[in-house]
Design a protein around this motif. Sequence first.
Motif, PDB file in Angstrom:
ATOM      1  N   CYS A   1      10.719   7.721  -7.722  1.00  0.00           N
ATOM      2  CA  CYS A   1       9.854   6.888  -6.877  1.00  0.00           C
ATOM      3  C   CYS A   1       9.750   7.501  -5.477  1.00  0.00           C
ATOM      4  CB  CYS A   1      10.375   5.465  -6.810  1.00  0.00           C
ATOM      5  SG  CYS A   1      10.187   4.533  -8.359  1.00  0.00           S
TER       6      CYS A   1
ATOM      7  N   CYS B   1      15.328   4.969  -6.447  1.00  0.00           N
ATOM      8  CA  CYS B   1      14.953   5.880  -7.530  1.00  0.00           C
ATOM      9  C   CYS B   1      14.431   7.200  -6.972  1.00  0.00           C
ATOM     10  CB  CYS B   1      13.900   5.221  -8.414  1.00  0.00           C
ATOM     11  SG  CYS B   1      13.213   6.314  -9.675  1.00  0.00           S
TER      12      CYS B   1
ATOM     13  N   SER C   1       8.182  -0.181  -7.925  1.00  0.00           N
ATOM     14  CA  SER C   1       9.086   0.931  -7.636  1.00  0.00           C
ATOM     15  C   SER C   1      10.465   0.403  -7.286  1.00  0.00           C
ATOM     16  CB  SER C   1       8.550   1.797  -6.504  1.00  0.00           C
ATOM     17  OG  SER C   1       8.560   1.073  -5.293  1.00  0.00           O
TER      18      SER C   1
ATOM     19  N   HIS D   1      14.021   6.424 -14.763  1.00  0.00           N
ATOM     20  CA  HIS D   1      12.580   6.265 -14.546  1.00  0.00           C
ATOM     21  C   HIS D   1      11.945   7.067 -15.682  1.00  0.00           C
ATOM     22  CE1 HIS D   1       9.095   5.959 -11.524  1.00  0.00           C
ATOM     23  NE2 HIS D   1       8.578   6.590 -12.572  1.00  0.00           N
TER      24      HIS D   1
ATOM     25  N   HIS E   1       7.478   2.225 -11.931  1.00  0.00           N
ATOM     26  CA  HIS E   1       8.904   2.394 -12.195  1.00  0.00           C
ATOM     27  C   HIS E   1       9.312   1.560 -13.411  1.00  0.00           C
ATOM     28  CE1 HIS E   1      13.120   3.209 -11.544  1.00  0.00           C
ATOM     29  NE2 HIS E   1      13.303   1.961 -11.924  1.00  0.00           N
TER      30      HIS E   1
END
Length: 141
Positions: free
Chosen positions: A12, A9, A5, A98, A51
């Motif tokens: 995430c 993000c 991850s 992502h 991710h």
Amino acid sequence: MATKSLASCIFCKIIKGEIPSFKLIETETSYSFLDIGPVAKGHALVIPKYHAAKLHDLPDEYFADTLSVAKKIAIAQGLENYNILQNNGRIAHQEVDHVHFHVIPKPAASDEEGLVVGWPAKKPEMSELKALHEELLEKLG
């Protein structure tokens, strides 16, 4: 499960529960939720829990589950017409780095709801297609 991850993000953070979402289905490898900026009622996102910025960065084991979740969402909504959309890179309209799949209902033939797509099809020479085909087969081989 090993999950890569990225701390900044947004997807995430949604997976980790740091940002609330309207969760639909969560599996060991996928997470899905309603889009907060939908182009149609029922517009949902399905994201792998790994991710990866682009599709080619995502390990293969995440694909089957991700598409299975998208299918379940379409069935649950009783969708007859819908798009499954996945973009890679800014010029291809990717806004979050992502991998994610949109499940976008298309309730009517109008451009007022659902995905609106322009499809600027070209008419290449068959010799160009043949050359490209041979080049790709060599690289895929």
